[in-house]
Design an enzyme around this catalytic site. Structure first.
Site, PDB file in Angstrom:
ATOM      1  N   ASP A   8       0.869  -1.167   0.000  1.00 56.14           N
ATOM      2  CA  ASP A   8       0.000   0.000   0.000  1.00 56.14           C
ATOM      3  C   ASP A   8       0.918   1.234   0.000  1.00 56.14           C
ATOM      4  O   ASP A   8       2.120   1.120   0.285  1.00 56.14           O
ATOM      5  CB  ASP A   8      -0.865  -0.036   1.264  1.00 56.14           C
ATOM      6  CG  ASP A   8      -1.607   1.264   1.497  1.00 56.14           C
ATOM      7  OD1 ASP A   8      -2.268   1.744   0.559  1.00 56.14           O
ATOM      8  OD2 ASP A   8      -1.519   1.804   2.629  1.00 56.14           O
ATOM      9  N   ASP A  10      -0.319   5.075   0.879  1.00 61.56           N
ATOM     10  CA  ASP A  10      -0.649   6.077   1.890  1.00 61.56           C
ATOM     11  C   ASP A  10      -0.662   5.473   3.284  1.00 61.56           C
ATOM     12  O   ASP A  10      -1.438   4.559   3.571  1.00 61.56           O
ATOM     13  CB  ASP A  10      -2.010   6.712   1.581  1.00 61.56           C
ATOM     14  CG  ASP A  10      -1.961   7.501   0.290  1.00 61.56           C
ATOM     15  OD1 ASP A  10      -1.165   8.451   0.223  1.00 61.56           O
ATOM     16  OD2 ASP A  10      -2.699   7.151  -0.641  1.00 61.56           O
ATOM     17  N   GLU A  17      -0.842  11.266   4.881  1.00 61.73           N
ATOM     18  CA  GLU A  17      -2.197  11.795   5.096  1.00 61.73           C
ATOM     19  C   GLU A  17      -2.246  13.131   5.835  1.00 61.73           C
ATOM     20  O   GLU A  17      -2.786  14.106   5.323  1.00 61.73           O
ATOM     21  CB  GLU A  17      -3.064  10.756   5.830  1.00 61.73           C
ATOM     22  CG  GLU A  17      -3.314   9.469   5.038  1.00 61.73           C
ATOM     23  CD  GLU A  17      -4.216   9.642   3.821  1.00 61.73           C
ATOM     24  OE1 GLU A  17      -4.595  10.753   3.503  1.00 61.73           O
ATOM     25  OE2 GLU A  17      -4.530   8.613   3.177  1.00 61.73           O
ATOM     26  N   GLU A  54     -14.297  10.444  -3.149  1.00 65.78           N
ATOM     27  CA  GLU A  54     -15.370   9.871  -2.320  1.00 65.78           C
ATOM     28  C   GLU A  54     -15.421  10.555  -0.948  1.00 65.78           C
ATOM     29  O   GLU A  54     -16.486  10.780  -0.381  1.00 65.78           O
ATOM     30  CB  GLU A  54     -15.140   8.368  -2.129  1.00 65.78           C
ATOM     31  CG  GLU A  54     -15.301   7.528  -3.386  1.00 65.78           C
ATOM     32  CD  GLU A  54     -14.056   7.463  -4.258  1.00 65.78           C
ATOM     33  OE1 GLU A  54     -13.121   8.265  -4.055  1.00 65.78           O
ATOM     34  OE2 GLU A  54     -14.028   6.603  -5.162  1.00 65.78           O
ATOM     35  N   ARG A  55     -14.245  10.903  -0.429  1.00 67.83           N
ATOM     36  CA  ARG A  55     -14.166  11.578   0.886  1.00 67.83           C
ATOM     37  C   ARG A  55     -14.812  12.957   0.813  1.00 67.83           C
ATOM     38  O   ARG A  55     -15.566  13.354   1.699  1.00 67.83           O
ATOM     39  CB  ARG A  55     -12.691  11.675   1.293  1.00 67.83           C
ATOM     40  CG  ARG A  55     -12.452  12.055   2.750  1.00 67.83           C
ATOM     41  CD  ARG A  55     -10.983  11.828   3.119  1.00 67.83           C
ATOM     42  NE  ARG A  55     -10.625  10.436   2.938  1.00 67.83           N
ATOM     43  CZ  ARG A  55      -9.445  10.002   2.424  1.00 67.83           C
ATOM     44  NH1 ARG A  55      -8.506  10.867   2.089  1.00 67.83           N
ATOM     45  NH2 ARG A  55      -9.216   8.720   2.288  1.00 67.83           N
ATOM     46  N   ASP A 181      -1.383  -0.429   6.168  1.00 66.51           N
ATOM     47  CA  ASP A 181      -1.371   0.340   7.419  1.00 66.51           C
ATOM     48  C   ASP A 181      -2.751   0.465   8.048  1.00 66.51           C
ATOM     49  O   ASP A 181      -2.861   0.979   9.154  1.00 66.51           O
ATOM     50  CB  ASP A 181      -0.842   1.757   7.173  1.00 66.51           C
ATOM     51  CG  ASP A 181      -1.855   2.602   6.417  1.00 66.51           C
ATOM     52  OD1 ASP A 181      -2.257   2.186   5.306  1.00 66.51           O
ATOM     53  OD2 ASP A 181      -2.275   3.640   6.949  1.00 66.51           O
TER      54      ASP A 181
HETATM   55  C1  XBP Z   1      -5.589   6.090   0.727  1.00 71.50           C
HETATM   56  C2  XBP Z   1      -6.753   6.908   0.405  1.00 71.50           C
HETATM   57  C3  XBP Z   1      -6.596   8.020  -0.511  1.00 71.50           C
HETATM   58  C4  XBP Z   1      -5.802   9.183   0.022  1.00 71.50           C
HETATM   59  C5  XBP Z   1      -5.947  10.384  -0.876  1.00 71.50           C
HETATM   60  O1  XBP Z   1      -6.022   4.815   1.201  1.00 71.50           O
HETATM   61  O2  XBP Z   1      -7.846   6.642   0.865  1.00 71.50           O
HETATM   62  O3  XBP Z   1      -7.874   8.496  -0.798  1.00 71.50           O
HETATM   63  O4  XBP Z   1      -6.256   9.545   1.313  1.00 71.50           O
HETATM   64  O5  XBP Z   1      -5.642  10.101  -2.211  1.00 71.50           O
HETATM   65  P1  XBP Z   1      -5.112   3.523   1.098  1.00 71.50           P
HETATM   66  P2  XBP Z   1      -6.617  10.527  -3.401  1.00 71.50           P
HETATM   67  O6  XBP Z   1      -3.812   3.840   1.780  1.00 71.50           O
HETATM   68  O7  XBP Z   1      -5.891   2.479   1.840  1.00 71.50           O
HETATM   69  O8  XBP Z   1      -4.918   3.168  -0.354  1.00 71.50           O
HETATM   70  O9  XBP Z   1      -7.092  11.910  -3.119  1.00 71.50           O
HETATM   71  O10 XBP Z   1      -5.750  10.466  -4.654  1.00 71.50           O
HETATM   72  O11 XBP Z   1      -7.749   9.532  -3.423  1.00 71.50           O
HETATM   73 MG    MG Z   2      -2.988   3.047   3.516  1.00 70.72          MG
END
Ligand code: XBP
Ligand code: MG
Length: 255
Positions: A8, A10, A17, A54-55, A181
């Site tokens: 993964d 992020d 983040e 989506e967030r 994570d």
């Molecule tokens: C990461 C995410 C991403 C990032 C932002 O989750 O949820 O949405 O927060 O990136 P994971 P984007 O580590 O589980 O993959 O704005 O490009 O979506």
């Molecule tokens: Mg992650």
């Protein structure tokens, strides 16, 4: 036999983040003249929704209900595109660094001939920028497959991105190990049949990691050993290939 590591991004490869994505979202809101601000704690709650677009959409639905339903999707898309521009600039400026031990582990695995791959819900451009900036030149080529938001519209905990990566790798899940994570990432990997090692961060350390092979404070460096928080024990506070192979082989033995 362990043939591939699927990472993964992020929260796992880098703590992106709090000081990366969150700040970029806030800058996009300010650019659009919106008085929305996601502070550190609120962002932690919003992380339950995976995927940046989506967030934003979730936030509009819950906190900006005055915006017409029909206009929400387009607004989320516009804001997200702007957020990505900010995030890419921040990465180029060095705002996001790799977590301790990541480069050591990736280099070792690459040198040992293990297949490396990425499975993330974030946008592809963000990964290219991060890896180009934070790893040695040419290291993007270490990764045989990169599965990103564009490849898997169903975001984690849906297994789609892991299934995409496994299909491209042409490997069986039992020959791979996922490194994650978050609980959503763990659920996605497990649902794709992958054994998973967790490296927690401030946003994820209290999540439910049942089903993980091991839950770690990080990968560790010689001067800053990592700790096992749950699951299989570790030799010396350093997560290396030998350690990952041992955890993977132990899990195979349980099957
Ligand atoms: C990461 C995410 C991403 C990032 C932002 O989750 O949820 O949405 O927060 O990136 P994971 P984007 O580590 O589980 O993959 O704005 O490009 O979506
Ligand atoms: Mg992650």
């Amino acid at each position: 036999m362990l043939r591939a590591l699927i990472f993964d991004v992020d929260g796992t490869i880098a703590d992106t983040e709090r000081d990366g994505h969150r700040v970029a979202f806030n800058r996009a809101f300010a650019d659009a003249g919106l008085d929305w601000h996601w502070d550190v704690a609120r962002y932690g709650e919003l992380l339950r929704v995976t995927g940046g677009r989506e967030r934003i959409l979730h936030f509009i639905d819950t906190d900006a209900a005055h915006i017409a339903t029909g206009a929400r999707e387009a607004l989320a898309r516009t804001l997200h595109a702007r957020k990505t521009e900010h995030y890419l600039r921040m990465v180029d400026e060095g705002a996001v660094q790799l977590r301790p031990g990541v480069e050591r582990l990736l280099s070792e695995a690459h040198a040992a001939g293990l297949v490396l791959a990425i499975a993330t819900t974030t946008s592809r451009a963000n990964i290219d920028a991060l890896l180009a900036h934070a790893l040695p030149p040419g290291a993007l080529d270490w990764f045989s497959v990169i599965g990103a938001a564009e490849d898997a519209p169903c975001k984690k905990p849906d297994p789609q991105v892991y299934e995409f990566v496994l299909e491209k790798l042409e490997l069986a899940p039992q020959d791979c190990l996922a490194i994650e994570d978050s609980a959503a990432g763990l659920q996605a990997a497990n649902a794709a049949g992958l054994r998973t090692v967790i490296t927690v961060n401030d946003y994820t350390r209290d999540q439910d990691f049942s089903g993980a092979l091991a839950v770690l404070s990080g990968f560790g460096e010689p001067d800053a050993p990592a700790r096992v928080l749950a699951g299989a024990s570790m030799r010396d506070g350093l997560v290396d290939l030998m350690q990952l192979r041992a955890w993977h082989a132990g899990a195979q033995g349980e099957d």
